[in-house]
Every structure is written in C-alpha cells, then in structure tokens.
Design a protein around this motif. Structure first.
Motif, PDB file in Angstrom:
ATOM      1  N   THR A  86       0.797  -1.214   0.000  1.00 10.92           N
ATOM      2  CA  THR A  86       0.000   0.000   0.000  1.00 10.92           C
ATOM      3  C   THR A  86       0.837   1.276   0.000  1.00 10.92           C
ATOM      4  OG1 THR A  86      -0.046  -0.180   2.394  1.00 10.92           O
ATOM      5  CG2 THR A  86      -1.942  -1.052   1.206  1.00 10.92           C
ATOM      6  N   GLY A  87       2.121   1.139   0.024  1.00 13.61           N
ATOM      7  CA  GLY A  87       2.911   2.374   0.062  1.00 13.61           C
ATOM      8  C   GLY A  87       4.394   2.115   0.008  1.00 13.61           C
ATOM      9  N   VAL A  88       5.124   3.199   0.102  1.00  8.43           N
ATOM     10  CA  VAL A  88       6.572   3.101   0.149  1.00  8.43           C
ATOM     11  C   VAL A  88       7.032   3.945   1.342  1.00  8.43           C
ATOM     12  CG1 VAL A  88       6.887   4.992  -1.530  1.00  8.43           C
ATOM     13  CG2 VAL A  88       8.706   3.344  -1.192  1.00  8.43           C
ATOM     14  N   ALA A  89       7.979   3.396   2.108  1.00  4.52           N
ATOM     15  CA  ALA A  89       8.507   4.137   3.256  1.00  4.52           C
ATOM     16  C   ALA A  89       9.967   4.448   2.986  1.00  4.52           C
ATOM     17  CB  ALA A  89       8.376   3.310   4.529  1.00  4.52           C
ATOM     18  N   LEU A  90      10.327   5.683   3.209  1.00  2.00           N
ATOM     19  CA  LEU A  90      11.713   6.090   3.054  1.00  2.00           C
ATOM     20  C   LEU A  90      12.235   6.453   4.442  1.00  2.00           C
ATOM     21  CD1 LEU A  90      13.975   6.732   1.061  1.00  2.00           C
ATOM     22  CD2 LEU A  90      12.940   8.966   0.689  1.00  2.00           C
ATOM     23  N   ASP A  91      13.285   5.747   4.874  1.00  3.44           N
ATOM     24  CA  ASP A  91      13.871   5.987   6.194  1.00  3.44           C
ATOM     25  C   ASP A  91      15.182   6.726   6.045  1.00  3.44           C
ATOM     26  OD1 ASP A  91      12.425   4.466   8.427  1.00  3.44           O
ATOM     27  OD2 ASP A  91      12.501   2.990   6.818  1.00  3.44           O
ATOM     28  N   ALA A  92      15.443   7.626   6.968  1.00  2.54           N
ATOM     29  CA  ALA A  92      16.745   8.284   7.063  1.00  2.54           C
ATOM     30  C   ALA A  92      17.250   8.018   8.470  1.00  2.54           C
ATOM     31  CB  ALA A  92      16.599   9.780   6.837  1.00  2.54           C
ATOM     32  N   PHE A  93      18.519   7.651   8.570  1.00  5.02           N
ATOM     33  CA  PHE A  93      19.044   7.321   9.895  1.00  5.02           C
ATOM     34  C   PHE A  93      20.539   7.579   9.939  1.00  5.02           C
ATOM     35  CE2 PHE A  93      18.617   3.699   7.124  1.00  5.02           C
ATOM     36  CZ  PHE A  93      19.842   3.089   7.171  1.00  5.02           C
ATOM     37  N   GLU A  94      21.036   7.823  11.157  1.00 11.99           N
ATOM     38  CA  GLU A  94      22.470   7.951  11.360  1.00 11.99           C
ATOM     39  C   GLU A  94      23.011   6.570  11.709  1.00 11.99           C
ATOM     40  OE1 GLU A  94      23.860  11.797  13.368  1.00 11.99           O
ATOM     41  OE2 GLU A  94      21.980  11.361  14.372  1.00 11.99           O
ATOM     42  N   LEU A  95      24.306   6.366  11.516  1.00 15.46           N
ATOM     43  CA  LEU A  95      24.926   5.093  11.879  1.00 15.46           C
ATOM     44  C   LEU A  95      25.991   5.346  12.937  1.00 15.46           C
ATOM     45  CD1 LEU A  95      25.547   3.395   8.409  1.00 15.46           C
ATOM     46  CD2 LEU A  95      23.791   2.813  10.080  1.00 15.46           C
ATOM     47  N   ARG A  96      26.009   4.471  13.943  1.00 18.18           N
ATOM     48  CA  ARG A  96      27.136   4.481  14.892  1.00 18.18           C
ATOM     49  C   ARG A  96      27.639   3.064  15.024  1.00 18.18           C
ATOM     50  NH1 ARG A  96      24.044   8.515  18.690  1.00 18.18           N
ATOM     51  NH2 ARG A  96      24.164  10.252  17.255  1.00 18.18           N
ATOM     52  N   GLY A  97      28.894   2.868  14.694  1.00 16.74           N
ATOM     53  CA  GLY A  97      29.467   1.523  14.701  1.00 16.74           C
ATOM     54  C   GLY A  97      28.706   0.602  13.754  1.00 16.74           C
ATOM     55  N   GLY A  98      28.188   1.147  12.682  1.00 17.64           N
ATOM     56  CA  GLY A  98      27.494   0.326  11.678  1.00 17.64           C
ATOM     57  C   GLY A  98      26.023   0.087  11.971  1.00 17.64           C
ATOM     58  N   SER A  99      25.539   0.512  13.139  1.00 19.94           N
ATOM     59  CA  SER A  99      24.116   0.304  13.476  1.00 19.94           C
ATOM     60  C   SER A  99      23.359   1.616  13.407  1.00 19.94           C
ATOM     61  CB  SER A  99      23.956  -0.192  14.915  1.00 19.94           C
ATOM     62  OG  SER A  99      24.602  -1.392  15.089  1.00 19.94           O
ATOM     63  N   PRO A 100      22.087   1.550  13.001  1.00 13.91           N
ATOM     64  CA  PRO A 100      21.280   2.763  13.042  1.00 13.91           C
ATOM     65  C   PRO A 100      21.189   3.271  14.477  1.00 13.91           C
ATOM     66  CG  PRO A 100      20.181   1.064  11.770  1.00 13.91           C
ATOM     67  CD  PRO A 100      21.356   0.407  12.459  1.00 13.91           C
ATOM     68  N   ALA A 101      21.503   4.539  14.675  1.00 15.98           N
ATOM     69  CA  ALA A 101      21.453   5.137  16.013  1.00 15.98           C
ATOM     70  C   ALA A 101      21.306   6.636  15.834  1.00 15.98           C
ATOM     71  CB  ALA A 101      22.736   4.826  16.780  1.00 15.98           C
ATOM     72  N   GLY A 102      20.915   7.301  16.889  1.00  7.82           N
ATOM     73  CA  GLY A 102      20.770   8.752  16.807  1.00  7.82           C
ATOM     74  C   GLY A 102      19.468   9.130  16.122  1.00  7.82           C
ATOM     75  N   TYR A 103      19.547  10.192  15.339  1.00  6.75           N
ATOM     76  CA  TYR A 103      18.341  10.669  14.661  1.00  6.75           C
ATOM     77  C   TYR A 103      17.839   9.626  13.659  1.00  6.75           C
ATOM     78  CZ  TYR A 103      18.810  15.612  16.116  1.00  6.75           C
ATOM     79  OH  TYR A 103      18.855  16.790  16.807  1.00  6.75           O
ATOM     80  N   GLN A 104      16.512   9.460  13.623  1.00  5.23           N
ATOM     81  CA  GLN A 104      15.883   8.625  12.595  1.00  5.23           C
ATOM     82  C   GLN A 104      14.620   9.320  12.133  1.00  5.23           C
ATOM     83  OE1 GLN A 104      14.862   4.598  13.675  1.00  5.23           O
ATOM     84  NE2 GLN A 104      16.948   4.142  14.344  1.00  5.23           N
ATOM     85  N   PHE A 105      14.384   9.291  10.859  1.00  8.56           N
ATOM     86  CA  PHE A 105      13.167   9.907  10.322  1.00  8.56           C
ATOM     87  C   PHE A 105      12.584   8.994   9.269  1.00  8.56           C
ATOM     88  CE2 PHE A 105      15.898  13.358  11.742  1.00  8.56           C
ATOM     89  CZ  PHE A 105      15.023  14.069  12.552  1.00  8.56           C
ATOM     90  N   GLN A 106      11.288   9.142   9.050  1.00 11.23           N
ATOM     91  CA  GLN A 106      10.641   8.344   8.018  1.00 11.23           C
ATOM     92  C   GLN A 106       9.585   9.174   7.322  1.00 11.23           C
ATOM     93  OE1 GLN A 106       7.632   5.110   8.837  1.00 11.23           O
ATOM     94  NE2 GLN A 106       9.351   3.819   8.248  1.00 11.23           N
ATOM     95  N   ILE A 107       9.413   8.898   6.065  1.00 11.89           N
ATOM     96  CA  ILE A 107       8.317   9.516   5.331  1.00 11.89           C
ATOM     97  C   ILE A 107       7.660   8.409   4.524  1.00 11.89           C
ATOM     98  CG2 ILE A 107       9.576  10.231   3.227  1.00 11.89           C
ATOM     99  CD1 ILE A 107       8.120  13.005   3.729  1.00 11.89           C
ATOM    100  N   ALA A 108       6.322   8.477   4.420  1.00 12.40           N
ATOM    101  CA  ALA A 108       5.594   7.437   3.684  1.00 12.40           C
ATOM    102  C   ALA A 108       4.906   8.076   2.494  1.00 12.40           C
ATOM    103  CB  ALA A 108       4.584   6.771   4.602  1.00 12.40           C
ATOM    104  N   GLY A 109       4.832   7.321   1.416  1.00  9.16           N
ATOM    105  CA  GLY A 109       4.170   7.839   0.218  1.00  9.16           C
ATOM    106  C   GLY A 109       3.418   6.724  -0.489  1.00  9.16           C
ATOM    107  N   ALA A 110       2.746   7.072  -1.564  1.00 12.26           N
ATOM    108  CA  ALA A 110       2.043   6.081  -2.379  1.00 12.26           C
ATOM    109  C   ALA A 110       3.090   5.268  -3.141  1.00 12.26           C
ATOM    110  CB  ALA A 110       1.106   6.795  -3.338  1.00 12.26           C
ATOM    111  N   PRO A 111       2.780   4.010  -3.503  1.00 17.48           N
ATOM    112  CA  PRO A 111       3.792   3.163  -4.141  1.00 17.48           C
ATOM    113  C   PRO A 111       4.353   3.751  -5.441  1.00 17.48           C
ATOM    114  CG  PRO A 111       1.782   1.904  -3.710  1.00 17.48           C
ATOM    115  CD  PRO A 111       1.490   3.321  -3.326  1.00 17.48           C
TER     116      PRO A 111
END
Ligand SMILES: [Zn+2]
Length: 202
Positions: A86-111
């Motif tokens: 039903t959609g597409v999600a775009l995630d933005a994230f920081e990495l620390r030691g290779g893992s997502p950490a810190g700020y994370q954001f997401q936006i969802a849209g139509a496919p």
C-alpha cells in the motif's frame, strides 16, 4: 513483521542476490508455511513490486546526505527505501558503529510516488527537526529547553531489558531515569503526551 523496522548492524547474506548486506537492510520475507528468506531491501522491493503489479517501481540508490543541526554539528544520514503493497517508506538514519542510532526519520508515500520527490520532503523534515534543540546542557546537566516541548523517539533499552524505554532526543540517548530527573524541575506543572507513528509529523 513490521517491514519498516530498522534492526541491527551485523552483515547478512541476501538469499536472492547473495550480496552481504547490513542487518538493517534485510527483511525476513515469506510465511510460516512456505518458510522465510532473508532479502536485501532491493530484492525485497523487487518482489513486492512484482506481486503488487508495480513494474514501474524503480529502486534508487540514495547517497548519504549531511545535515547540520542548529549548533552547527554535522549529521550524516543514510537512506533505506521499503516498498509494501500500500505504500513506500523512506527511512533516514544515522549510523554508529554500523548500526542505526541517533536521529531517525521516516516519510511514507504512495507506491508510485517519485522517490526523489519523497527524498526532498524527507530532507525538509530532517532540517526542521534539526533546527531546534529539545534539550540543553545546563549548569546541573541536561535540561528541557525553554520552549518546554520535547519531541523524540521511544527506543529499546538493553539495560532495562525492554521494561523501560530509552528516549532518543536530539539524536542522543536519554534513559528513563535521566528524563525523569529533567521533568522533576517542573514538579507541579501539567504535561501532555502525544504519540505518533514514525512517519507522522507531530
Ligand atoms: Zn538482494
């Protein structure tokens, strides 16, 4: 399964293209009856696009983007695209030691939405969030900034075994205890708590 969950950093081999891929970019795809395959986002999106008849869906590799916060501190954001029926999600994230950490954001849209346009909206959202500090370093340690609004994210705290939350505020980890201590300088005040999905704008 939450197809938008960002998980850990260890490398996993994609069962479709055989590329070694960071864990946060892998989805367990399938069912109990048919068994699961571990797919990278690119292969997962291709499968979903095929099933949903979205042949025009194009996976775009998005390079990391650096955004400075209001104190001039640079933050490097990595991106992940995940398509679901039903959609597409775009995630933005920081990495620390290779893992997502810190700020994370997401936006969802139509496919069928233009990914680069979604990316533009997501970067605006990141800039808005990074333009304010919710917490400031005071004489007696961290305190809630004068606007008296705190926005952040609820995360898993390994030290608490999931019994108590870890807050991610201004991209930094704040324990339940530490946040409680900051609130105590407002003893007697009222408060309002609003919860929202990761892609919502609160
Ligand atoms: Zn793959």
């Amino acid at each position: 399964m939450d197809p938008t969950e960002l998980t850990r950093s260890e490398q996993v081999r994609c069962d479709s293209c055989c590329r070694n891929t960071p864990g946060y970019d892998i989805v367990n795809y399938g069912s109990i009856e048919r068994g699961y395959r571990q797919l990278c986002s690119r292969c997962f999106n291709a499968e979903v696009a095929k099933l949903a008849g979205l042949e025009q869906f194009e996976n775009v590799n998005l390079d990391p983007v650096i955004v400075a916060d209001c104190a001039g501190e640079p933050h490097e954001f990595h991106f992940r695209t995940r398509l679901f029926g039903t959609g597409v999600a775009l995630d933005a994230f920081e990495l620390r030691g290779g893992s997502p950490a810190g700020y994370q954001f997401q936006i969802a849209g139509a496919p069928g939405e233009d990914l680069l346009q979604l990316l533009g909206q997501l970067i605006k959202k990141i800039r808005r969030a990074l333009s304010v500090k919710n917490l400031i370093d005071g004489e007696h340690g961290l305190r809630i900034a004068d606007r008296q609004i705190v926005q952040g994210r609820i995360a898993w705290d390994d030290d608490q075994d999931g019994r108590l939350p870890l807050f991610i505020i201004d991209g930094r980890e704040i324990s339940w205890d530490e946040f409680g201590r900051m609130l105590m300088s407002f003893e007697g005040s009222q408060f309002r708590l609003t919860l929202g999905d990761r892609s919502e704008e609160l």
